[in-house]
Design a protein around this motif. Structure first.
Motif, PDB file in Angstrom:
ATOM      1  N   ASP A 322      39.485 -62.170 -47.250  1.00 44.41           N
ATOM      2  CA  ASP A 322      40.542 -61.607 -46.424  1.00 44.41           C
ATOM      3  C   ASP A 322      40.646 -62.365 -45.109  1.00 44.41           C
ATOM      4  O   ASP A 322      39.668 -62.959 -44.643  1.00 44.41           O
ATOM      5  CB  ASP A 322      40.253 -60.130 -46.123  1.00 44.41           C
ATOM      6  N   PHE A 328      47.346 -60.636 -40.181  1.00 41.81           N
ATOM      7  CA  PHE A 328      48.065 -60.358 -41.418  1.00 41.81           C
ATOM      8  C   PHE A 328      48.844 -61.606 -41.827  1.00 41.81           C
ATOM      9  O   PHE A 328      49.540 -62.203 -41.008  1.00 41.81           O
ATOM     10  CB  PHE A 328      48.992 -59.155 -41.229  1.00 41.81           C
ATOM     11  N   SER A 330      51.307 -63.683 -44.792  1.00 42.97           N
ATOM     12  CA  SER A 330      52.231 -63.574 -45.913  1.00 42.97           C
ATOM     13  C   SER A 330      51.571 -64.133 -47.177  1.00 42.97           C
ATOM     14  O   SER A 330      50.566 -64.854 -47.108  1.00 42.97           O
ATOM     15  CB  SER A 330      53.527 -64.324 -45.617  1.00 42.97           C
ATOM     16  N   THR A 337      50.689 -62.964 -38.624  1.00 45.50           N
ATOM     17  CA  THR A 337      50.976 -61.948 -37.613  1.00 45.50           C
ATOM     18  C   THR A 337      49.663 -61.425 -37.054  1.00 45.50           C
ATOM     19  O   THR A 337      48.752 -61.088 -37.811  1.00 45.50           O
ATOM     20  CB  THR A 337      51.778 -60.773 -38.212  1.00 45.50           C
ATOM     21  N   SER A 338      49.570 -61.375 -35.731  1.00 42.97           N
ATOM     22  CA  SER A 338      48.361 -60.874 -35.075  1.00 42.97           C
ATOM     23  C   SER A 338      48.762 -60.271 -33.732  1.00 42.97           C
ATOM     24  O   SER A 338      49.919 -60.373 -33.328  1.00 42.97           O
ATOM     25  CB  SER A 338      47.352 -62.010 -34.879  1.00 42.97           C
TER      26      SER A 338
END
Length: 490
Positions: A322, A328, A330, A337-338
């Motif tokens: 992960d 996050f 795509s 995205t953070s």
């Protein structure tokens, strides 16, 4: 193999009386929204119908205004004055039409309006309660000490005096580490302080994120700003701008610096002048840095610290791994995205990250150089005003990954000049001429991986049904048996 040296400590300034740094009061007196629960009055009650809107939406609407409109809007009441003082509003306006020459005046608003500190009004907004307005100020003043000290032993990035190319390729190409000795012979390490750079290159323009400023102006910004995410000078043309010679001392007698021998191999060099951008001068104030990202084009990197220690936190990546907590990605990993700032990530996710498997942390001090393996996530923050040089490279251990990236993620390839068409094919051609055997080995490895994925997919789709035909009685079957029963299948 060289011995791993002792992990040093880098104490940060503390309040002499309390033993810790104390976050000062917001300059307008704004407080977190929780304080409104016990407040007898709230300035937000004076904004009329606007009370129906969340603070985030109010700021988004204010982003549509120009400077004159923001000033007029802020004069309507104290609450709106506080909203229109948000630094991000004025930073956006300034960058949109950055003048050729200006004086940095401590804040984006004062710089945009050319207001000296003596003419900035002091307005008491102490009865305004807003997390949206208070959070950037709080993040700009968080104490770094709890996040960068007491690193768990399992997380510590190994520290080595030096590595030979053979040791690097055999054992360390896939691991982060810090070398403590190689760059101490660099002339730039001995000479480059912030003051030296300002005196010698003060009138030269350098790239700082979205703007090109003369270094003298950026130095003023470094010394006096209140940004949650300070502007970071990150210039890829510094070698030509500063007239530097770069290369091994044996080949370049007046070299300013050179890659340590373990990082010398770089297969992107087969592209010559068409290779992607690879080296940058990095200068920034305390708290500046880079949020979580991976280096471009599946390259590895080294980051040499000339002045000011840097804190690093890193995570490996892979199909079963992960992304770091709070990050996050795509499905094709093209979008990341953070949280808005490094400080916000530290406040929210650092404790979880430190407990996450694979987490690596360390402080790279002056005269030290850190290795970032291909594909590793990393976040870095300067603990003091910093000067560093970084360079991306492609070692043989990650040649296969680079070929895969250039071939299958062409929309994410970056750093090439616009005139370079089909970077993947150009790289294949260059490797075929210079290193045909290594290219063949990498292509064969890619083929094996592709076939392995196909077999795994076939096993998932067809494996159970095929196995059932070969198993003895009692094995799983999609049939209902041969006893003619019509028992329901659950």
């Amino acid at each position: 193999m060289p011995d791993i040296t002792t992990l040093p400590s880098y104490p940060l300034p503390q309040d002499e009386d309390l033993g810790v740094e104390v976050i000062p009061s917001h300059p307008l007196g704004v407080k977190p929204s929780g304080n409104a629960l016990l407040a007898t009055s709230n300035l937000r009650s004076a904004i009329g119908t606007w009370q129906l809107l969340p603070d985030e939406l109010i700021l988004m609407l204010l982003e549509c205004l120009d400077g004159a409109s923001l000033l007029a809007f802020g004069r309507t009441c104290k609450a709106f004055y506080a909203f229109t003082r948000a630094e991000e509003l004025w930073k956006s306006l300034f960058i949109r039409c950055s003048p050729e020459s200006f004086t940095w005046r401590g804040t984006w608003r004062s710089t945009y309006l050319n207001l000296p500190a003596s003419k900035v009004p002091v307005v008491d907004c102490s009865n305004l309660y807003s997390d949206v307005l208070y959070r950037p100020f709080n993040c700009a003043h968080i104490v770094m000490d709890p996040y960068v000290t007491k690193i768990p032993k399992r997380n510590q990035i190994p520290r080595l005096p030096d590595l030979s190319p053979e040791e690097f390729h055999e054992k360390w190409a896939d691991r982060p580490f810090i070398l403590t000795e190689p760059i101490k012979d660099w002339p730039v390490y001995k000479n480059w302080t912030v003051g030296h750079l300002l005196s010698k290159y003060g009138q030269e323009k350098f790239r700082a994120e979205a703007v090109d400023w003369v270094l003298r102006t950026y130095g003023d910004y470094m010394a006096d700003n209140v940004d949650e995410s300070p502007l970071y000078l990150f210039d890829r043309n510094f070698v030509s701008k500063m007239g530097l010679a770069v290369g091994p001392p044996s080949e370049t007698p007046d070299a300013a610096y050179w890659p340590p021998s373990c990082f010398a191999e770089d297969f992107f060099s087969v592209l010559g002048d068409e290779r992607p951008a690879r080296r940058w001068l990095i200068v920034g104030p305390e708290r500046s840095g880079s949020k979580f990202h991976k280096d471009p084009n599946a390259t590895s990197a080294w980051n040499a610290v000339l002045r000011g220690p840097k804190y690093w936190i890193m995570f490996p990546s892979g199909d079963k791994q992960d992304p770091p907590p709070g990050v996050f990605v795509s499905d094709d990993q093209s979008e990341v995205t953070s949280p808005l700032s490094i400080a916000e990530w530290l406040l929210t996710f650092h404790a979880e990250a430190r407990r996450t498997a694979g987490c690596m942390e360390g402080i790279c001090g002056e005269g030290e150089i850190l290795h970032v393996p291909s594909g590793w996530w990393h976040l870095v923050v300067n603990l003091e005003p910093s000067v560093a040089i970084t360079q991306n490279f492609m070692p043989r251990a990650h040649l296969c990954a680079a070929l895969d990236f250039l071939s299958n993620k062409s929309d994410q390839v970056s750093g090439f000049k616009k005139t370079v068409q089909n970077p993947y094919q150009k790289f294949i051609d260059g490797m075929q001429d210079a290193h045909p055997e290594l290219l063949q080995q990498a292509q064969e490895e890619l083929q094996r991986k592709a076939e392995g994925k196909k077999r795994k997919w076939d096993d998932i789709v067809h494996g159970k049904a095929q196995d059932a035909e070969e198993q003895d009685a009692g094995g799983f079957s999609f049939g209902f048996g041969d006893d003619g029963s019509d028992v329901e299948v659950p």
